[in-house]
Write an enzyme that holds these catalytic residues in place. Structure first.
Site, PDB file in Angstrom:
ATOM      1  N   GLY A 212       0.829  -1.204   0.000  1.00 21.58           N
ATOM      2  CA  GLY A 212       0.000   0.000   0.000  1.00 21.58           C
ATOM      3  C   GLY A 212       0.856   1.244   0.000  1.00 21.58           C
ATOM      4  O   GLY A 212       2.069   1.171  -0.209  1.00 21.58           O
ATOM      5  N   ASN A 213       0.250   2.387   0.218  1.00 20.50           N
ATOM      6  CA  ASN A 213       1.024   3.622   0.310  1.00 20.50           C
ATOM      7  C   ASN A 213       0.373   4.566   1.324  1.00 20.50           C
ATOM      8  O   ASN A 213      -0.674   4.258   1.889  1.00 20.50           O
ATOM      9  CB  ASN A 213       1.185   4.269  -1.073  1.00 20.50           C
ATOM     10  CG  ASN A 213      -0.160   4.635  -1.669  1.00 20.50           C
ATOM     11  OD1 ASN A 213      -0.888   5.447  -1.132  1.00 20.50           O
ATOM     12  ND2 ASN A 213      -0.488   3.988  -2.787  1.00 20.50           N
ATOM     13  N   ARG A 214       0.970   5.709   1.542  1.00 22.24           N
ATOM     14  CA  ARG A 214       0.570   6.577   2.654  1.00 22.24           C
ATOM     15  C   ARG A 214      -0.593   7.515   2.328  1.00 22.24           C
ATOM     16  O   ARG A 214      -0.979   8.327   3.165  1.00 22.24           O
ATOM     17  CB  ARG A 214       1.774   7.406   3.104  1.00 22.24           C
ATOM     18  CG  ARG A 214       2.808   6.587   3.860  1.00 22.24           C
ATOM     19  CD  ARG A 214       4.018   7.435   4.175  1.00 22.24           C
ATOM     20  NE  ARG A 214       3.675   8.668   4.871  1.00 22.24           N
ATOM     21  CZ  ARG A 214       4.420   9.764   4.870  1.00 22.24           C
ATOM     22  NH1 ARG A 214       5.556   9.782   4.220  1.00 22.24           N
ATOM     23  NH2 ARG A 214       4.030  10.844   5.517  1.00 22.24           N
ATOM     24  N   SER A 215      -1.142   7.426   1.141  1.00 17.43           N
ATOM     25  CA  SER A 215      -2.210   8.368   0.790  1.00 17.43           C
ATOM     26  C   SER A 215      -3.411   8.204   1.725  1.00 17.43           C
ATOM     27  O   SER A 215      -3.879   7.096   1.960  1.00 17.43           O
ATOM     28  CB  SER A 215      -2.652   8.118  -0.655  1.00 17.43           C
ATOM     29  OG  SER A 215      -3.780   8.903  -0.935  1.00 17.43           O
TER      30      SER A 215
END
Ligand code: C5P
Length: 405
Positions: A212-215
């Site tokens: 995933g990512n931090r958005s």
């Protein structure tokens, strides 16, 4: 936030345990240059004192209709307001507003107010989901009231579910959005069909793990909210997030980049503008294990394959046509402008919003941002540090200008 400077905000506080958070709202509003008139219900006064608001706003805070009638009546208070925010709004206050009752200073003042009204409901899940509350909320929405939240989260007594009051900064953003939608000039996106993607995607490794990512989705949700308040018909394609969809927005939840691709591509012919605020994973595991990878089986190696680039495919598919208008986002740390220009050309977008993700007060997860908007015609505009709601407004100004040619 500049939009709040010089405005007069009526802050209505009703009687829920979350009333204490209204003090933070008062502080944010005053800090942004607004004059704040606080009116509390008698229930609210049991949770938080008038003195707190008088100290924070430097103005009288009131509860009773029968006091200070010589100085400022409910009619004068209502007429003077540029915008009203009820934070928190209990089920009871929503019912009274929907029914047009006026049995205390807050409801009397609101009946005399002609300004935009924002309500931030807070109550237990059962009360929020009760048919009577649902009906009252629909009546209020139909009347143009902006309903912000509630969030899904921890409630009083340790329960959890929809009904939690939105955080103070989210309510203040909604006040800005309501102010922006107030004047006729700000309904500049009336009837425009706008699709916005928000949040990050999750690419499953096994049933419990993902890449995933931090958005957080905050920028995309702010765009959806401000666009809707300016008259656009908004579709919000959202990756996993705890954020609540703004009122009146059609929300489609997706998890993976491929699901986001399908959701966007399936709607290309139905929209005028696509804003790709989502942080889409560029890669996904080539296969997803059907059972959880075991630690004692050794360190796994995960093969990655490329995900489709939604924005680039939209650009290629559109070719020389001018619709849908395409707005991309880019998170850069170095040579920000040149990297943005390259990306704008490569993806075939009309506008590219470049985030400075190197700074701690901008980019991922935080409520503020600082961006550079690049137009394919070669022009640029720098937007200094502001809330994501305000940045959304500036991006939509650029969209509106392009739509008008
Ligand atoms: O190439 P990069 O990921 O930096 O580009 C960012 C822009 O492209 C964003 O607007 C993002 O939503 C979009 N994008 C996309 N599909 C991908 C990767 C990025 O639409 N697979």
């Amino acid at each position: 936030m500049e939009r709040l400077a010089g405005t007069r905000v009526l802050l209505g506080v009703s009687g829920g345990i979350a009333a204490y958070k209204a003090a933070l709202v008062a502080r944010l509003l005053v800090g942004a240059g607004a004059t704040v008139d606080t009116v509390l219900t008698r229930g609210a006064e049991r949770f938080i004192g008038v003195t707190t608001f008088e100290g924070l706003t430097g103005r009288p805070a009131r509860v009773e209709v029968w006091e200070d009638v010589a100085s400022e009546t409910h009619v004068a208070l209502g007429r003077a307001a540029d915008v009203a925010l009820i934070y928190p709004a209990t089920a009871h206050v929503l019912a009274k507003l929907a029914g047009g009752l006026a049995d205390d200073l807050l409801t009397t003042t609101l009946l005399a107010a002609t300004c935009p009204v924002v309500v931030a409901p807070a109550m237990h899940t059962e009360m929020w989901q009760h048919a009577a509350t649902r009906h009252n909320v629909e009546v209020l929405r139909g009347r143009g009231v902006l309903v912000v939240g509630p969030d899904d989260g921890v409630l009083m007594g340790g329960d959890s579910g929809p009904g939690r009051l939105v955080e103070p900064d989210v309510a203040v953003d909604a006040v800005v959005a309501a102010l922006m939608s107030a004047g006729p000039a700000e309904r500049d996106l009336d009837g425009v069909r706008l699709l916005v993607t928000a949040g990050g995607t999750r690419e499953p490794i096994d049933p419990v793990r993902f890449l995933g990512n931090r958005s957080s989705g905050k920028m995309g949700f702010a765009l959806a909210e401000v666009a809707a308040s300016r008259g656009a018909k908004v579709t919000l394609v959202a990756g996993p997030t705890h954020l609540t969809a703004p009122a009146g927005v059609d929300r489609i939840d997706v998890v993976t980049a491929q699901e986001m691709y399908d959701a966007v591509m399936g709607r290309v012919d139905e929209v005028d503008v696509i804003v790709k605020a989502a942080a889409v994973a560029d890669f996904r595991p080539s296969s997803t294990a059907t059972s959880k990878l075991k630690k004692d089986a050794g360190v796994p190696s995960i093969d990655l394959v490329r995900n489709p680039d939604i924005l680039a495919d939209l650009g290629a598919q559109r070719g020389d046509a001018d619709r849908p208008l395409l707005v991309g986002f880019a998170a850069e740390t170095d040579e920000v402008e040149q990297a943005g220009r390259d990306k704008l050309a490569r993806k075939g977008a009309d506008l590219l919003v470049v985030n400075d993700v190197g700074a701690s007060d901008a980019g991922f997860e935080v409520d503020t941002n600082r961006v550079l908007i690049l137009d394919r015609d070669g022009t640029r505009s720098e937007v200094p540090l502001a809330t994501k709601g305000e940045i959304a407004g500036t991006i939509l100004d650029a969209v509106g200008a392009r739509l008008r040619g």
